[in-house]
Design a protein around this motif. Structure first.
Motif, mmCIF file in Angstrom:
data_model
loop_
_atom_site.group_PDB
_atom_site.id
_atom_site.type_symbol
_atom_site.label_atom_id
_atom_site.label_comp_id
_atom_site.label_asym_id
_atom_site.label_seq_id
_atom_site.Cartn_x
_atom_site.Cartn_y
_atom_site.Cartn_z
ATOM 1 N N CYS A 41 104.781 63.332 -16.492
ATOM 2 C CA CYS A 41 105.487 62.557 -17.514
ATOM 3 C C CYS A 41 106.996 62.754 -17.364
ATOM 4 O O CYS A 41 107.471 63.884 -17.209
ATOM 5 N N CYS A 56 109.958 67.713 -23.674
ATOM 6 C CA CYS A 56 108.988 67.405 -24.712
ATOM 7 C C CYS A 56 108.466 68.674 -25.391
ATOM 8 O O CYS A 56 108.047 69.612 -24.719
ATOM 9 N N CYS A 75 100.144 67.065 -18.856
ATOM 10 C CA CYS A 75 101.288 66.145 -18.792
ATOM 11 C C CYS A 75 101.987 66.218 -17.444
ATOM 12 O O CYS A 75 102.683 65.283 -17.029
ATOM 13 N N CYS A 123 102.218 58.137 -23.388
ATOM 14 C CA CYS A 123 102.081 59.563 -23.683
ATOM 15 C C CYS A 123 100.601 59.857 -23.835
ATOM 16 O O CYS A 123 99.906 59.169 -24.589
HETATM 17 S S1 SF4 Z 1 103.145 65.034 -24.757
HETATM 18 FE FE1 SF4 Z 1 103.440 62.955 -24.112
HETATM 19 S S2 SF4 Z 1 105.626 62.753 -23.923
HETATM 20 FE FE2 SF4 Z 1 105.192 64.923 -24.070
HETATM 21 S S3 SF4 Z 1 105.115 65.522 -21.953
HETATM 22 FE FE3 SF4 Z 1 103.044 65.041 -22.580
HETATM 23 S S4 SF4 Z 1 102.820 62.949 -22.021
HETATM 24 FE FE4 SF4 Z 1 104.957 63.321 -21.954
#
Ligand code: SF4
Lengths: 330, 309
Positions: free
Chosen positions: B274, B280, B287, B304
């Motif tokens: 991501c 985040c 992720c 997400c």
């Molecule tokens: S929670 Fe969502 S936005 Fe945060 S790193 Fe994981 S995928 Fe990305």
């Protein structure tokens, strides 16, 4: 209007300072130069037969026995009254020689100026619009070659091709030989002008083309060119609607500044083509140690170059709306 | 009217010597705009929002490669279609007066915009006059050069260049940079009116606050991708799905005014998973392995894996 008055006053002041500096420098240079004014005046034949008394008499008559500063002041006094002296080469007043010679040179320079302006900017616009293409490369090669080629060499080359091999242009002078001045037609004059003017124009073409190209490339990468493209305009359209308008001013300015080079180039050109202009007179004056004429030409060329630069300055201020209306200096 | 799917844009760069380098500035970007709708594209600088505009108009530089789909009125926007549509069906409102020719009076530039938009030659004058009065520009402004036009006037002139034609889609690229709040409101109002007249409007901005004043939908861009396309009400209703959008909302002065910690990754050092993972608060191992794909959560697309329905 207010601006024009300020501009004129400041330029006149500049000119006066310039001429004062030229006067001092010229006088100093001439007085330390090995040229003996008496020898130059009487000529080689009389020089040997002249007695010392005769020589001293002339020196006294001319005030050559006076100290440097007195001579300078007397000379400056004459100069301020507009008396530039007599040319020993042409047996005429220096002012008259310069006036007639400059008329001939003016035609030559005007034509060359026009040629180089038209060709140089056209080539530059073509190259800039097609930047990176073979057309651009060819034009750049041509421009670089032209700007590095010596003028007299180009003059000789043109003479060999057009006047000797093909015999379509005259080999020398401003008018055909054996024709009275009042019988010379305009066409004959132009015919004699064409090769010298072409040669002389070569000086300006290269730099103008390269400069115009640079400017146009810059314009084509500008925000307003991008916006025009976003509105659906083609490259040709952008060049026509925005390129020409924005390139004209720097090109014109460069052309005015280039007047000084044109003046210098005319000396060599006129020599090769035997064209009776001011440049040719300069060479004659130098060969014969004709100091009054040389000094006159020095003053004249200083004024000429100054005028060119002033025109360049003025063109910006009168044409560019950002300065004309907004008074924004760059 | 406009649908952008999986758009990627990369540039070929020459590194030291002759080694070529691909710099990907937009990855998997998605956007959808309907008629009568203002869609705000919000992102900080370097998020690829201006490039999106250029990609839609087909005016990216030559060293750019594009992949993905752009549909305009249901049909793919090919290079040829872009060339025939830009300025006519799709118009750009640029961000500043520097996008006008400095040596041409503004009246002529609006005139040119009309000509380029394909307005019949006989109608151009009338159209320009009409547009000038529509935006309350005195006809004396026509003779002025861009440098003479004041900030507020300049805004209206720029809007006028797009409104003088009959474009169906209008892309406003950062139209309110550092303007006085009154001018921001006026400019946004003009965009709203264009949408009410049946056009689709894309408002590209870094200013979420301004965007929320006028937009129906807000697409949040980050490091060249779309993280979420939220409905404007989602912000006030606390219905946001993506951690970045939530953080952005919280960073507004009227809310908690806490800036989002960290910085957007560089295009040449994007994380594998991501793109927001390094900033985040909810990041997990899952992720980091894979780029999350765009999926519908509570009726809106979000990128997400942990966003919940
Ligand atoms: S929670 Fe969502 S936005 Fe945060 S790193 Fe994981 S995928 Fe990305």
């Amino acid at each position: 209007m207010n601006f024009l008055i300020r501009f004129t006053v400041s330029k006149l002041l500049h000119l006066m300072l310039l001429l004062a500096a030229v006067a001092v420098l010229t006088f100093l240079l001439v007085s330390v130069s090995p040229i003996d004014p008496i020898d130059a005046y009487v000529g080689a034949a009389r020089r040997v037969t002249m007695t010392d008394e005769q020589r001293a008499l002339i020196a006294q008559r001319w005030g050559l026995d006076q100290p440097l500063i007195t001579r300078f002041i007397r000379w400056l006094g004459q100069l301020l009254q507009g008396n530039l002296g007599e040319s020993m080469t042409y047996h005429q007043s220096v002012a008259a020689v310069i006036a007639t010679r400059f008329q001939a040179s003016l035609w030559l320079m005007a034509l060359a100026w026009l040629f180089s302006g038209v060709f140089g900017s056209t080539l530059g616009i073509l190259a800039g619009a097609t930047a990176g293409s073979w057309c651009d490369r060819l034009i750049r090669l041509y421009a670089y070659t032209l700007s590095s080629a010596p003028v007299f060499w180009i003059a000789l080359l043109l003479l060999v091709i057009f006047s000797v091999n093909w015999q379509i242009t005259p080999i020398c002078c401003a008018t055909p030989p054996g024709v009275l001045l009042q019988d010379v037609t305009l066409w004959q004059r132009l015919h004699h002008l064409i090769l010298p003017a072409l040669t002389l124009s070569v000086i300006g073409i290269g730099s103008l083309a390269l400069h115009t190209r640079e400017k146009l490339v810059e314009i084509l990468q500008s925000n307003y060119a991008l916006f025009a493209r976003a509105q659906g305009e083609t490259t040709t359209g952008i060049v026509l609607h925005h390129g020409l308008r924005n390139v004209a001013l720097p090109a014109l300015t460069l052309q005015f500044v280039g007047l000084s080079e044109l003046f210098g180039g005319s000396v060599l050109t006129e020599k090769v083509f035997g064209y009776p202009g001011l440049g040719d007179a300069t060479v004659q004056a130098a060969i014969r140690s004709d100091v009054p004429l040389l000094v006159g030409i020095v003053f004249f060329s200083a004024i000429f170059v100054f005028a060119g630069n002033t025109l360049a300055d003025l063109s910006y201020r009168l044409i560019d709306p950002r300065i004309r209306i907004g008074g924004i200096e760059r | 009217m406009l649908t952008v799917q999986n758009l990627s844009v990369s540039f070929t760069q020459y590194d030291t010597g002759l080694t070529q380098k691909q710099l990907t500035v937009i990855t998997d970007l998605d956007l959808h705009v309907n008629a009568r709708e203002v869609v705000a594209v919000v992102g900080s600088s370097g998020s690829g929002k201006s490039l999106l505009a250029h990609a839609v108009l087909g005016i990216l530089p030559h060293n750019a490669q594009i992949s993905g789909t752009i549909l305009f009125k249901g049909e793919p926007l090919t290079r040829q279609r872009q060339a025939s549509l830009r300025g006519k069906a799709i118009a750009l409102i640029p961000q500043s007066i520097s996008y006008l020719d400095p040596l041409m009076p503004v009246g002529r530039q609006v005139h040119q915009a009309a000509r380029r938009a394909g307005v019949a030659t006989t109608d151009i004058r009338q159209r320009v006059d009409h547009t000038f009065s529509r935006y309350e520009l005195a006809s004396t402004v026509k003779q002025q050069y861009p440098f003479q036009v004041s900030g507020g006037m300049a805004r209206r002139v720029l809007v006028a260049t797009a409104a003088v034609g009959q474009a169906d889609l209008i892309i406003a690229d950062e139209p309110t940079p550092g303007l006085h709040p009154d001018l921001v409101a006026e400019t946004l109002n003009h965009l709203r009116q264009l949408a009410s007249a049946g056009k689709g409007v894309i408002l590209i901005t870094h200013d979420l606050e301004a965007a929320l004043q006028v937009a129906d939908k807000v697409a949040v861009f980050y490091a060249g991708t779309t993280l979420e396309i939220a409905i404007a009400e989602d912000f006030v209703n606390g219905n946001l799905r993506h951690p970045y959008t939530q953080a952005l909302w919280r960073s507004l002065p009227q809310n908690e005014f806490i800036p989002v910690p960290g910085a957007q990754p560089n295009p040449d050092a994007l994380p594998d998973g991501c793109l927001f993972s390094d900033r985040c608060p909810l990041v997990t191992d899952a992720c980091l392995t894979e780029r999350p794909s765009l999926r519908l959560v509570r009726g809106a697309p979000v990128r997400c894996i942990h966003a919940e329905g």
